[in-house]
Design an enzyme around this catalytic site. Sequence first.
Site, short mmCIF file in Angstrom:
data_model
loop_
_atom_site.label_atom_id
_atom_site.label_comp_id
_atom_site.label_asym_id
_atom_site.label_seq_id
_atom_site.Cartn_x
_atom_site.Cartn_y
_atom_site.Cartn_z
N LYS A 185 19.85 -48.39 -1.88
CA LYS A 185 19.93 -47.38 -0.94
C LYS A 185 20.24 -47.43 0.08
O LYS A 185 20.73 -46.62 1.16
CB LYS A 185 18.97 -46.37 -1.52
CG LYS A 185 19.22 -46.09 -2.81
CD LYS A 185 17.69 -44.82 -3.26
CE LYS A 185 17.80 -44.15 -4.54
NZ LYS A 185 17.19 -45.03 -5.82
N ARG A 224 2.79 -13.11 -21.12
CA ARG A 224 3.80 -12.04 -22.39
C ARG A 224 2.69 -10.91 -22.55
O ARG A 224 1.56 -11.38 -22.84
CB ARG A 224 4.13 -12.28 -23.53
CG ARG A 224 5.63 -13.82 -22.91
CD ARG A 224 6.42 -12.85 -22.01
NE ARG A 224 7.26 -11.99 -23.13
CZ ARG A 224 7.90 -11.22 -23.35
NH1 ARG A 224 8.97 -10.76 -21.91
NH2 ARG A 224 8.57 -9.54 -24.24
N SER A 274 10.58 -2.90 -24.69
CA SER A 274 10.70 -4.19 -25.57
C SER A 274 9.54 -3.74 -26.92
O SER A 274 10.59 -4.29 -28.03
CB SER A 274 10.36 -4.98 -25.14
OG SER A 274 9.16 -5.11 -24.04
N ARG A 313 9.09 -0.92 -28.19
CA ARG A 313 10.04 0.16 -28.92
C ARG A 313 11.06 -0.38 -30.22
O ARG A 313 11.58 -0.29 -31.16
CB ARG A 313 10.75 1.64 -28.48
CG ARG A 313 10.91 2.69 -29.43
CD ARG A 313 11.95 3.67 -28.83
NE ARG A 313 12.57 4.83 -29.70
CZ ARG A 313 13.78 5.00 -29.40
NH1 ARG A 313 14.54 4.73 -28.73
NH2 ARG A 313 14.12 5.97 -30.63
N GLY A 343 7.01 -7.82 -21.61
CA GLY A 343 6.84 -7.94 -19.94
C GLY A 343 5.92 -7.24 -19.38
O GLY A 343 5.80 -7.07 -18.18
N ASP A 353 6.53 0.44 -20.93
CA ASP A 353 7.17 0.99 -20.39
C ASP A 353 7.03 2.38 -21.62
O ASP A 353 7.02 2.61 -21.84
CB ASP A 353 8.69 0.91 -20.56
CG ASP A 353 8.89 -0.06 -19.70
OD1 ASP A 353 9.10 -0.16 -19.00
OD2 ASP A 353 9.16 -1.32 -20.88
N ASN A 368 22.14 -1.61 -22.65
CA ASN A 368 22.81 -0.18 -21.99
C ASN A 368 24.22 0.05 -21.53
O ASN A 368 24.57 0.32 -20.94
CB ASN A 368 21.64 0.06 -20.81
CG ASN A 368 20.53 0.79 -21.64
OD1 ASN A 368 19.82 1.00 -22.63
ND2 ASN A 368 19.35 0.52 -20.49
N1 DCP Z 1 15.90 -1.06 -17.30
C1 DCP Z 1 17.87 -0.67 -17.58
N2 DCP Z 1 18.01 -1.78 -16.33
C2 DCP Z 1 17.50 -2.31 -15.78
C3 DCP Z 1 16.04 -2.09 -15.90
C4 DCP Z 1 15.27 -1.60 -17.04
O1 DCP Z 1 18.81 -0.37 -17.81
N3 DCP Z 1 17.83 -2.82 -14.34
C5 DCP Z 1 16.44 -0.01 -19.23
C6 DCP Z 1 16.52 -1.37 -20.23
C7 DCP Z 1 14.92 -1.75 -20.24
C8 DCP Z 1 14.32 -0.75 -19.82
O2 DCP Z 1 14.58 0.05 -19.38
O3 DCP Z 1 14.61 -1.62 -22.38
C9 DCP Z 1 12.88 -0.92 -19.65
O4 DCP Z 1 12.75 -2.25 -18.58
P1 DCP Z 1 11.78 -3.45 -19.07
O5 DCP Z 1 12.54 -4.59 -17.16
O6 DCP Z 1 10.91 -2.87 -18.69
O7 DCP Z 1 12.79 -4.66 -19.51
P2 DCP Z 1 11.53 -4.74 -21.33
O8 DCP Z 1 11.06 -3.51 -21.74
O9 DCP Z 1 13.40 -3.95 -21.88
O10 DCP Z 1 11.30 -5.80 -21.73
P3 DCP Z 1 10.20 -6.43 -20.73
O11 DCP Z 1 9.90 -6.76 -22.45
O12 DCP Z 1 11.05 -7.45 -20.55
O13 DCP Z 1 9.12 -5.40 -20.47
MG MG Z 2 9.23 -3.17 -20.45
MN MN Z 3 9.26 -1.62 -16.84
#
Ligand code: DCP
Ligand code: MG
Ligand code: MN
Length: 339
Positions: free
Chosen positions: A72, A148, A179, A181, A188, A191, A277
């Site tokens: 080295k 979680r 998540s 639903r 995480g 909502d 989305n």
């Molecule tokens: N959302 C979106 N775009 C983003 C953030 C959120 O379209 N940049 C929408 C889709 C997600 C919802 O809002 O499903 C909820 O956001 P979360 O960040 O709470 O994500 P999740 O509920 O889907 O996953 P987690 O279990 O990590 O909360």
């Molecule tokens: Mg969420």
């Molecule tokens: Mn959220």
Amino acid sequence: HDGKEKEGESNPNAHTIEILEKMADYYNGMKDEWRIRAYRKAISTLRGQTKKIATKQEAMALPNIGERLAAKIEEIVLTSRLRRLDTVLADTTDEILRCFTKIYGVGAVQAAKWIDQGFRSLDDLREKATLTKNQQIGIDHYDDFNARIPRSEVEQLGAIVRNALRAIDPAFQALIMGSYRRGAQDSGDIDMLITKPHESFGAIRTVVLEQLVPNLVKSNFLRAELAATSRDTGTKWNGACALPFGGAPWRRIDLLLVPWDEMGAAQIYFTGNDIFNRSIRLLASTKGFRLNQHGLFKDVMRGRGRVKLTDGTLIESKSEKKIFEILGVPWRPPQHRIC
Ligand code: DCP
Ligand code: MG
Ligand code: MN
């Protein structure tokens, strides 16, 4: 610090020592006792030299320098660098970046800024960085917010919000989205979509911000408010909550305030996931529509650079199913909206 100050100019091995010290710092962080000792001893030997040690052979002839360290030293003198240190530094930066971006509300840009300013750990940030209130809460509850939430706890937390809301006005609805639903076994964050049949946004917002939130703060369910990202100002309330027992972990909670007429579009948005989305919005735009959390629109006028000039005409916002139909997308139940 035996003569370290003098080293700069006078010691012919100063540059080699500097690089070996960085390697030793790295192994120090790794708690690799054996390598720390090997580097410390080699550095000490080099400090005692009055001539520049340039080759592996020369280095190996000195006390406490083995073959691999000697190689080295030769590499450093030949190339002015050490490839191993370059990878180690890149890996370390990546790891710190990962650690910082896991702070709630902190993205890659902020994380890189902190690394630039010399912060290397959450403790560095706590002790030396100027933090916003949000960042302070994110760091104080780093482990909680990165854990979680079991599905059963999401249900318990959701029920507390729903009951508090119904106590104010039994006609209100509070639905757990995200998540949960989609059927996830853990989430995480929580909502919650809040609405009331036939009610406007303004009336819903007044009840949530002036009654529901203060009540839930008083009952110690809501523990902190987190400033909204500029994008959702007005329609979302973000914060932290916890079950009512000592030491209960703090959980992130998002309340989305939805006028009754926008329920369908809001349900699609808040059910996600985010990738679903993005793809359904892209598909809408290829068919000449625009889909957002408020509704499905057509005849959106766009100017240069696809900048939106008008919102267009509202086609549908009340029914999730109808939005799918108009877009020509077969109905996808929430469990299947994972891209
Ligand atoms: N959302 C979106 N775009 C983003 C953030 C959120 O379209 N940049 C929408 C889709 C997600 C919802 O809002 O499903 C909820 O956001 P979360 O960040 O709470 O994500 P999740 O509920 O889907 O996953 P987690 O279990 O990590 O909360
Ligand atoms: Mg969420
Ligand atoms: Mn959220």
